[in-house]
Design a protein around this motif. Sequence first.
Motif: not given
Length: 270
Positions: A144-161
């Motif tokens: 969860l730590f790795i993903r939080k620091n590597k991937l967009p915050d879904l509250k800030q960006f629209g993304t499909a990953g």
Amino acid sequence: SNPEVVRVVVGAGEIWDDFVKESVDRSLYGLENLSGVPGTVGASVVQNIECYGAEVKDSVESVEVFDTETFEIEILTNKQCDFIYRHSIFKTEEGKNFIILRVNFVLKKEGKLNLGYKDIKNYLKENNLEEKDIDLKKMREILLFIRKNKLPDLKQFGTAGSFFKCPIVDSEIFMRLKEIFPDMPNYKIDIGCETSLQGEHKIPIAFIIDHKLGWRGYREGEVGTFDKHALIVVNHGNATAKDVKNLAEKIVKDVKEKTGINIETEVVMW
């Protein structure tokens, strides 16, 4: 029945990561490396979600579906779901009439944690941890730590990953790519005779798109790639579906021109 496993039936509309958390809290192995993936349980099998060396297919026994053509409920076995890398029958013409109702999982009471990925190894090193220090809950915490620091915050960006699949190539294409990019990492894989994948090497396409072609952090109007991960296409606020599709096509074309390989999108676009 096998006393070493636990069978769990989960509704398709349940939040995926809530289910992963519950399984970890109950000390059940199999899903921990898929912690933090957004979406629902039903969507997990559509995509055959995969990260950090785990695929959901490895824990799925069967999927219960409603067939909109026959109006009957069916049980599809793992094999009938045609799971391969980031793919299932549910993404095909053959499976378009299936509505997923429930997914039947088999989880293990005992298991070995998969700590082999670079990001996980780096975390252990940076935090002075050894593999023997890691249990199921700590493993989930790390991911969860790795993903939080590597991937967009879904509250800030629209993304499909992650937008593009890592291509699977044969040894000849792999050696040609290594001549172009000598420092390119790769993962040797066991294809298995029953899949439609042909090849021996999984190419980390993020390495090429990011480090070699310079797409990370690119922005064109309201659409762009994430500044920490070039595989992720993000909507900065007002991008249209056409904007997203156009950017994806530009990246695919650039990869083809610079490397000769064709890459596919993970996201299904109609």
